[in-house]
Design a protein around this motif. Sequence first.
Motif, PDB file in Angstrom:
ATOM      1  N   VAL A 186      88.201  26.606  12.104  1.00  0.00           N
ATOM      2  CA  VAL A 186      86.742  26.725  12.152  1.00  0.00           C
ATOM      3  C   VAL A 186      86.333  27.903  13.020  1.00  0.00           C
ATOM      4  N   ALA A 187      86.988  28.039  14.172  1.00  0.00           N
ATOM      5  CA  ALA A 187      86.637  29.130  15.082  1.00  0.00           C
ATOM      6  C   ALA A 187      86.850  30.497  14.443  1.00  0.00           C
ATOM      7  N   ALA A 188      87.853  30.603  13.570  1.00  0.00           N
ATOM      8  CA  ALA A 188      88.168  31.877  12.924  1.00  0.00           C
ATOM      9  C   ALA A 188      87.419  32.092  11.616  1.00  0.00           C
ATOM     10  N   GLY A 189      86.565  31.147  11.235  1.00  0.00           N
ATOM     11  CA  GLY A 189      85.811  31.289   9.995  1.00  0.00           C
ATOM     12  C   GLY A 189      86.630  31.111   8.739  1.00  0.00           C
ATOM     13  N   VAL A 190      87.792  30.463   8.854  1.00  0.00           N
ATOM     14  CA  VAL A 190      88.688  30.318   7.701  1.00  0.00           C
ATOM     15  C   VAL A 190      88.058  29.526   6.558  1.00  0.00           C
ATOM     16  N   PRO A 191      87.300  28.445   6.816  1.00  0.00           N
ATOM     17  CA  PRO A 191      86.702  27.737   5.685  1.00  0.00           C
ATOM     18  C   PRO A 191      85.831  28.635   4.805  1.00  0.00           C
ATOM     19  N   PHE A 192      85.106  29.551   5.404  1.00  0.00           N
ATOM     20  CA  PHE A 192      84.255  30.453   4.629  1.00  0.00           C
ATOM     21  C   PHE A 192      85.102  31.426   3.809  1.00  0.00           C
ATOM     22  N   GLU A 193      86.201  31.911   4.388  1.00  0.00           N
ATOM     23  CA  GLU A 193      87.057  32.844   3.665  1.00  0.00           C
ATOM     24  C   GLU A 193      87.713  32.157   2.474  1.00  0.00           C
ATOM     25  N   VAL A 194      88.146  30.915   2.659  1.00  0.00           N
ATOM     26  CA  VAL A 194      88.749  30.164   1.557  1.00  0.00           C
ATOM     27  C   VAL A 194      87.722  29.946   0.444  1.00  0.00           C
ATOM     28  N   ALA A 195      86.496  29.578   0.834  1.00  0.00           N
ATOM     29  CA  ALA A 195      85.446  29.358  -0.156  1.00  0.00           C
ATOM     30  C   ALA A 195      85.102  30.645  -0.894  1.00  0.00           C
ATOM     31  N   ARG A 196      85.072  31.764  -0.180  1.00  0.00           N
ATOM     32  CA  ARG A 196      84.753  33.041  -0.824  1.00  0.00           C
ATOM     33  C   ARG A 196      85.803  33.426  -1.855  1.00  0.00           C
ATOM     34  N   ARG A 197      87.031  32.952  -1.676  1.00  0.00           N
ATOM     35  CA  ARG A 197      88.084  33.230  -2.651  1.00  0.00           C
ATOM     36  C   ARG A 197      88.013  32.299  -3.851  1.00  0.00           C
ATOM     37  N   GLY A 198      87.128  31.325  -3.796  1.00  0.00           N
ATOM     38  CA  GLY A 198      86.903  30.450  -4.936  1.00  0.00           C
ATOM     39  C   GLY A 198      87.639  29.130  -4.901  1.00  0.00           C
ATOM     40  N   ALA A 199      88.409  28.868  -3.836  1.00  0.00           N
ATOM     41  CA  ALA A 199      89.129  27.603  -3.723  1.00  0.00           C
ATOM     42  C   ALA A 199      88.229  26.546  -3.076  1.00  0.00           C
ATOM     43  N   TYR A 200      88.628  25.300  -3.220  1.00  0.00           N
ATOM     44  CA  TYR A 200      87.898  24.211  -2.576  1.00  0.00           C
ATOM     45  C   TYR A 200      88.274  24.110  -1.100  1.00  0.00           C
ATOM     46  N   VAL A 201      87.280  23.833  -0.277  1.00  0.00           N
ATOM     47  CA  VAL A 201      87.450  23.683   1.164  1.00  0.00           C
ATOM     48  C   VAL A 201      87.401  22.196   1.488  1.00  0.00           C
ATOM     49  N   ALA A 202      88.497  21.647   2.005  1.00  0.00           N
ATOM     50  CA  ALA A 202      88.541  20.229   2.345  1.00  0.00           C
ATOM     51  C   ALA A 202      88.316  20.041   3.837  1.00  0.00           C
ATOM     52  N   ILE A 203      87.185  19.460   4.170  1.00  0.00           N
ATOM     53  CA  ILE A 203      86.899  19.017   5.541  1.00  0.00           C
ATOM     54  C   ILE A 203      87.368  17.570   5.559  1.00  0.00           C
ATOM     55  N   ASP A 204      88.640  17.364   5.860  1.00  0.00           N
ATOM     56  CA  ASP A 204      89.275  16.101   5.484  1.00  0.00           C
ATOM     57  C   ASP A 204      89.805  15.258   6.639  1.00  0.00           C
ATOM     58  N   HIS A 205      89.278  15.503   7.844  1.00  0.00           N
ATOM     59  CA  HIS A 205      89.612  14.616   8.961  1.00  0.00           C
ATOM     60  C   HIS A 205      88.335  14.053   9.582  1.00  0.00           C
ATOM     61  N   VAL A 206      87.337  13.792   8.752  1.00  0.00           N
ATOM     62  CA  VAL A 206      86.082  13.241   9.245  1.00  0.00           C
ATOM     63  C   VAL A 206      86.366  11.942   9.998  1.00  0.00           C
ATOM     64  N   GLY A 207      85.820  11.841  11.178  1.00  0.00           N
ATOM     65  CA  GLY A 207      86.063  10.662  12.018  1.00  0.00           C
ATOM     66  C   GLY A 207      87.126  10.877  13.067  1.00  0.00           C
ATOM     67  N   THR A 208      87.930  11.945  12.925  1.00  0.00           N
ATOM     68  CA  THR A 208      88.937  12.287  13.931  1.00  0.00           C
ATOM     69  C   THR A 208      88.327  13.294  14.898  1.00  0.00           C
ATOM     70  N   GLU A 209      88.244  12.911  16.157  1.00  0.00           N
ATOM     71  CA  GLU A 209      87.679  13.799  17.165  1.00  0.00           C
ATOM     72  C   GLU A 209      88.692  13.909  18.307  1.00  0.00           C
ATOM     73  N   ASP A 210      89.458  14.989  18.280  1.00  0.00           N
ATOM     74  CA  ASP A 210      90.465  15.235  19.298  1.00  0.00           C
ATOM     75  C   ASP A 210      90.541  16.731  19.557  1.00  0.00           C
ATOM     76  N   ALA A 211      91.490  17.129  20.380  1.00  0.00           N
ATOM     77  CA  ALA A 211      91.573  18.538  20.769  1.00  0.00           C
ATOM     78  C   ALA A 211      91.903  19.443  19.594  1.00  0.00           C
ATOM     79  N   ALA A 212      92.545  18.906  18.582  1.00  0.00           N
ATOM     80  CA  ALA A 212      92.971  19.732  17.453  1.00  0.00           C
ATOM     81  C   ALA A 212      91.878  19.939  16.416  1.00  0.00           C
ATOM     82  N   HIS A 213      90.832  19.118  16.449  1.00  0.00           N
ATOM     83  CA  HIS A 213      89.804  19.152  15.416  1.00  0.00           C
ATOM     84  C   HIS A 213      88.418  19.295  16.024  1.00  0.00           C
TER      85      HIS A 213
END
Length: 328
Positions: free
Chosen positions: A223-250
Motif C-alpha cells: 500500500v505504501a508503495a502504491g502497488v495496488p494502483f499499479e496492478v489495477a492500471r495493468r488491468g489485473a484484479y486487485v485483491a484486498i483480501d485480509h479484511v479484519g486482520t490488523e497487525d504490523a504487516a497489514h
Amino acid sequence: MGRQSAGDTGAVNTVLGPVPARELGVVAVHEALLSVVPGAEHAFDVVIDRAEVFAAIAGKLREFRAHGGGTVVDAAGMFHGRDVRLYEALSRATGVHIVASTGQGPEEMLGGYFLTPQTNPPTPWPAERFAELFAKEAAEGMVVPRVERRGAAGLVATAATRTGMTATDESLLRGAARAALATGVPVSLRFGGDAVRELDVVLDEGIAADRVVVGGLDRAEAVAAGVPFEVARRGAYVAIDHVGTEDAAHVTDAERAELVAGLVAEGHGGRVLVSSNATGVAKGHEGNDLPYSHVLTAFVPLLKAAGLADEDVRRILVANPSALLSVR
C-alpha cells in the motif's frame, strides 16, 4: 459428479458442477475451508474428525448465507487440506456455492517430489509440468487421493516467496498461467516480494490481465508503495483480501476502505475484490478465525463511510468476482 468444466457458457466451476455466474451472489473470493499444513494430518497430536470439521465449517457457511453471502472460494490450492467430497457435502447442506482451486506455491510449501531432488543438483519442475498438472484438475476434475476425480477446479492458485521469486516460483507462475489459458479459469497469485514483477511473469505467458487476480495487496509495504494502483492500471484484479486482520504487516480496515475508495475514484472499481482470508477449520497451524461474513457485517459500512455508493459495493462483491470466475 460434474467432472466437465463450465466451458464457454458464462458459468463458474463449483464443486457441484458448473453454475451460471449470475447465480453466485456475494462472493468471498479468497478464503480457506479446511486448512491443513502439509503433513500435519500424520502428526500424533493432530486429530481430523470429519464430523466435527463438517459441523464447524457448515455453521460458518450458514452464518455467511444468513448475512447475504452466496459463494465461498477456497483459494488454498491442492495440498493444504483440500477435501473435495467434504466441500460437496457442505455445499449441498448449506446452499452456499463453493469454488475450489488447483495450484501450488510458494516453493517452500512444495514437497520434494515437485523439486525433483533426484537430479544433481536438484532442479525445479519445468513450467509445462505444472501446467499439465493444474490444467487436468481444471478440465477433468480435482483429484481425490487414491479414489477418483471430482468437480473441476474453478481457479489456479499460486504464490511467490516473500523474500523474492525463486526459479521454482517462476515455474509455478508460468505453469499456472498456461493452465488457465488452456482451460479458461482465472489465475490467483498471492504476491511474494514484488507484485508487479510477478504479475509480469504471468502476463508474459499471454494470458489477459483481466484473468488474473493479485492477492495480498493490503500488506502495508504494498500500500505504501502504491502497488495496488499499479496492478489495477495493468488491468489485473486487485485483491484486498485480509479484511479484519490488523497487525504490523497489514494496513487497518479503515485504511483498506480508503484504499478501495481511492481505487474506485481513479476508475478501477471494476478491478477491486475484497475478502478476509478466513479459515473454516485449521489443523497444524493457527487459522484466521474470522467469520466469512466479516466483509458484509463490518467492512461494507466502512466502505460506505468512505464514500462508496451501493452500486460500487455491489460491483466489488458480486459483479467483479463473477466476471473473474467465469470460465472463458
